[in-house]
Design an enzyme around this catalytic site. Structure first.
Site, mmCIF file in Angstrom:
data_model
loop_
_atom_site.group_PDB
_atom_site.id
_atom_site.type_symbol
_atom_site.label_atom_id
_atom_site.label_comp_id
_atom_site.label_asym_id
_atom_site.label_seq_id
_atom_site.Cartn_x
_atom_site.Cartn_y
_atom_site.Cartn_z
ATOM 1 N N LYS A 70 1.015 -1.709 -0.141
ATOM 2 C CA LYS A 70 0.196 -0.487 -0.161
ATOM 3 C C LYS A 70 0.788 1.165 0.325
ATOM 4 O O LYS A 70 1.370 2.498 -0.887
ATOM 5 C CB LYS A 70 -1.247 -0.063 1.344
ATOM 6 C CG LYS A 70 -2.045 0.859 1.123
ATOM 7 C CD LYS A 70 -2.892 0.390 2.397
ATOM 8 C CE LYS A 70 -3.618 -0.287 2.670
ATOM 9 N NZ LYS A 70 -5.021 -0.336 4.002
ATOM 10 N N LYS A 82 3.288 -4.154 11.032
ATOM 11 C CA LYS A 82 2.670 -3.654 11.507
ATOM 12 C C LYS A 82 2.900 -4.684 13.207
ATOM 13 O O LYS A 82 3.922 -5.634 13.495
ATOM 14 C CB LYS A 82 1.616 -5.336 10.817
ATOM 15 C CG LYS A 82 0.022 -4.806 11.383
ATOM 16 C CD LYS A 82 -0.473 -4.056 10.505
ATOM 17 C CE LYS A 82 -1.575 -3.585 10.831
ATOM 18 N NZ LYS A 82 -2.871 -2.977 9.830
ATOM 19 N N THR A 154 -9.959 7.463 5.460
ATOM 20 C CA THR A 154 -10.235 6.134 4.593
ATOM 21 C C THR A 154 -11.580 6.395 4.009
ATOM 22 O O THR A 154 -11.778 5.786 2.528
ATOM 23 C CB THR A 154 -9.576 5.290 5.629
ATOM 24 O OG1 THR A 154 -8.644 5.058 6.644
ATOM 25 C CG2 THR A 154 -10.119 4.030 4.980
HETATM 26 P P1 NAD Z 1 -15.223 0.270 12.661
HETATM 27 O O1 NAD Z 1 -14.156 -0.679 14.103
HETATM 28 O O2 NAD Z 1 -14.908 1.271 13.400
HETATM 29 O O3 NAD Z 1 -15.975 -0.025 11.973
HETATM 30 C C1 NAD Z 1 -16.587 -1.305 11.997
HETATM 31 C C2 NAD Z 1 -17.918 -1.878 11.770
HETATM 32 O O4 NAD Z 1 -18.470 -3.336 10.787
HETATM 33 C C3 NAD Z 1 -18.852 -1.754 12.809
HETATM 34 O O5 NAD Z 1 -20.388 -0.789 12.206
HETATM 35 C C4 NAD Z 1 -19.297 -3.066 12.902
HETATM 36 O O6 NAD Z 1 -20.043 -2.563 13.546
HETATM 37 C C5 NAD Z 1 -19.270 -3.724 11.509
HETATM 38 N N1 NAD Z 1 -18.989 -5.133 11.687
HETATM 39 C C6 NAD Z 1 -18.562 -5.938 12.347
HETATM 40 N N2 NAD Z 1 -18.829 -7.267 11.980
HETATM 41 C C7 NAD Z 1 -19.590 -6.766 11.446
HETATM 42 C C8 NAD Z 1 -20.133 -8.043 10.279
HETATM 43 N N3 NAD Z 1 -20.163 -9.564 10.131
HETATM 44 N N4 NAD Z 1 -20.661 -8.057 9.118
HETATM 45 C C9 NAD Z 1 -21.453 -6.903 9.212
HETATM 46 N N5 NAD Z 1 -21.129 -5.635 10.083
HETATM 47 C C10 NAD Z 1 -19.791 -5.431 11.260
HETATM 48 O O7 NAD Z 1 -13.801 -0.463 11.933
HETATM 49 P P2 NAD Z 1 -13.357 0.669 11.114
HETATM 50 O O8 NAD Z 1 -12.111 1.917 11.365
HETATM 51 O O9 NAD Z 1 -14.471 1.210 10.502
HETATM 52 O O10 NAD Z 1 -12.746 -0.987 9.772
HETATM 53 C C11 NAD Z 1 -13.523 -1.831 9.142
HETATM 54 C C12 NAD Z 1 -12.352 -1.782 8.002
HETATM 55 O O11 NAD Z 1 -11.694 -0.768 6.958
HETATM 56 C C13 NAD Z 1 -11.206 -2.964 9.099
HETATM 57 O O12 NAD Z 1 -11.272 -4.326 8.088
HETATM 58 C C14 NAD Z 1 -10.235 -1.896 9.064
HETATM 59 O O13 NAD Z 1 -9.359 -3.521 8.604
HETATM 60 C C15 NAD Z 1 -10.077 -1.324 7.479
HETATM 61 N N6 NAD Z 1 -9.396 -0.266 7.379
HETATM 62 C C16 NAD Z 1 -9.809 0.878 7.954
HETATM 63 C C17 NAD Z 1 -9.249 2.072 8.103
HETATM 64 C C18 NAD Z 1 -9.545 3.083 8.511
HETATM 65 O O14 NAD Z 1 -8.896 4.106 9.083
HETATM 66 N N7 NAD Z 1 -10.215 3.030 10.392
HETATM 67 C C19 NAD Z 1 -8.189 2.590 6.759
HETATM 68 C C20 NAD Z 1 -7.971 1.278 6.502
HETATM 69 C C21 NAD Z 1 -8.277 -0.535 6.359
#
Ligand code: NAD
Length: 373
Positions: A70, A82, A154
């Site tokens: 990335k 990581k 993001t």
């Molecule tokens: P978060 O914890 O803020 O939100 C996760 C969301 O997913 C919540 O609404 C939760 O209820 C929902 N969820 C969890 N399990 C679920 C399921 N089985 N079915 C449906 N919904 C479900 O997390 P985030 O920061 O929004 O990150 C989400 C994803 O994006 C992760 O894979 C994370 O690694 C990736 N990511 C995040 C960032 C960032 O800047 N936060 C950057 C790159 C990648």
């Protein structure tokens, strides 16, 4: 590039890395942690610190490799890494602070590793790390941080990726129907930025279930429910569905923004969309990627679409501000999405294959500049 040849990637590694795998233990506070620094050719490696009870060293390595790809694809002056602190993220705040501070002290000698927030850690945790060793990104705004989840870094990038990808799928964002799996930091902001570009959210899920309405869902009402600690399924104007049913909700763009392996061999055939934009990390299995490619569903890979967070972290590290971060996200995520989909189209390969070539070509160039090969 040499592919991994063993089922245990840590036993071999490849031309890229990993450079260091460090196991950390501080008995007095019960700290157990792993740091994988995969590759530092471009500069000190940035990668999140995850707090979880159960991440293996192999998984940590795979996440580190994803950061290498990335960061290289985005032209950041940072390699990939990581780390994982073993523990329940919901532990009492005082205990968590003690563990994070012990972790910071333990990584002090790893000068080529810059930690950032990840699942189970946040800007406060990075504030503690910075206090201990003066080295972390994703810091609180009060000490020069750009709060990337709060500003939706993001999600902004995911929306940009969708905007650039839409014409490749014969779509326009104006009036496009969106389905989002996950309404957290990534999902909520993705929804907002897409709505501003004319799209309509017709389905959304969180961990408790899913809700759909072809007429559209009110994003601010959903956000209020979330702030009140409730689930999206409590939104009154829509059809409540089990989580597994979200995949089949008819839409133009389906966006995973929650868990790994959201689209798999056993559910991808139920997709009813033309474009998938990967907001989550590794949300699509290789079998599901192959299926989408064969069916002409355009799929923008995770390390292309969700780089907004790490771009913001790199801007913060250079002393930049929010506006610089947003401009960089637009340029880098938008540019990489276009390049990936153009190459995929012209070379008749999947977007994932095109993106991997883009990433490894850039990494090879970076390594040549360092006379590493
Ligand atoms: P978060 O914890 O803020 O939100 C996760 C969301 O997913 C919540 O609404 C939760 O209820 C929902 N969820 C969890 N399990 C679920 C399921 N089985 N079915 C449906 N919904 C479900 O997390 P985030 O920061 O929004 O990150 C989400 C994803 O994006 C992760 O894979 C994370 O690694 C990736 N990511 C995040 C960032 C960032 O800047 N936060 C950057 C790159 C990648």
């Amino acid at each position: 590039m040499v592919a991994l040849t063993s089922s245990d990637p840590l036993a071999f590694g490849d031309d890229i890395g990993p450079e260091k795998i460090v196991y950390l233990r501080t008995h007095s506070v019960g700290l157990r942690a792993i740091v994988v620094i995969d590759n530092t050719a471009a500069g000190p490696a940035i990668g999140g610190t995850r707090m979880a009870p159960d991440v293996s060293a192999v998984e940590c390595f795979r996440l580190a490799r994803a950061m290498t790809l990335k960061n290289a694809t985005c032209g950041l002056r940072h390699g990939g890494a990581k780390s994982v602190i073993f523990g329940e993220p919901g532990m009492p705040a005082e205990q968590k602070e003690q563990l994070i501070r012990a972790f910071a002290t333990a990584i002090a000698p790893l000068h080529d590793y810059i930690p950032g927030p990840d699942m189970g850690t946040d800007e406060t945790a990075m504030g503690y790390v910075h206090d201990e060793i003066g080295r972390a990104v994703g810091l609180p705004a009060e000490i020069g941080g750009i709060p990337l989840d709060q500003i939706g870094a993001t999600g902004f990038g995911v929306a940009i990726a969708a905007e650039v990808a839409a014409p490749f799928a014969g779509l326009s964002l104006d009036g496009a129907r969106i389905v989002l799996q996950g309404f957290g930091a990534v999902g909520e902001h993705t929804a907002r930025f897409l709505e501003r570009r004319g799209a309509r959210l017709v389905g959304v899920a969180d961990i408790s279930g899913a809700i759909a309405n072809p007429e559209g869902l009110d994003i601010e009402a959903l956000a209020r429910l979330k702030r009140a600690g409730k689930s999206v399924v409590e939104y009154p104007y829509g059809r409540v569905l089990p989580n597994e049913a979200l995949v089949a909700v008819p839409c133009d763009i389906w966006i995973p923004a929650a868990r790994p392996d959201a689209l798999r061999a056993d559910n991808v055939e139920r997709l009813n969309c033309r474009l998938v934009v990967q907001g989550a990390n590794v949300p699509v299995t290789p079998e599901a990627e192959r299926y989408m490619f064969e069916r002409g569903i355009i799929s923008v890979p995770d390390f292309i679409a969700n780089a907004g967070g790490v771009i913001t972290a790199a801007v913060e590290y250079d002393g930049g501000v929010k506006a610089t971060a947003f401009a960089a996200i637009e340029e880098k995520v938008g540019g990489n999405t276009r390049l990936t989909l153009e190459r995929a189209r012209d070379m008749k390969v999947s977007p994932l294959d095109a993106a991997m070539t883009l990433a490894t070509d850039r990494l090879q160039k970076i390594m040549q500049l360092r006379r590493w090969r």
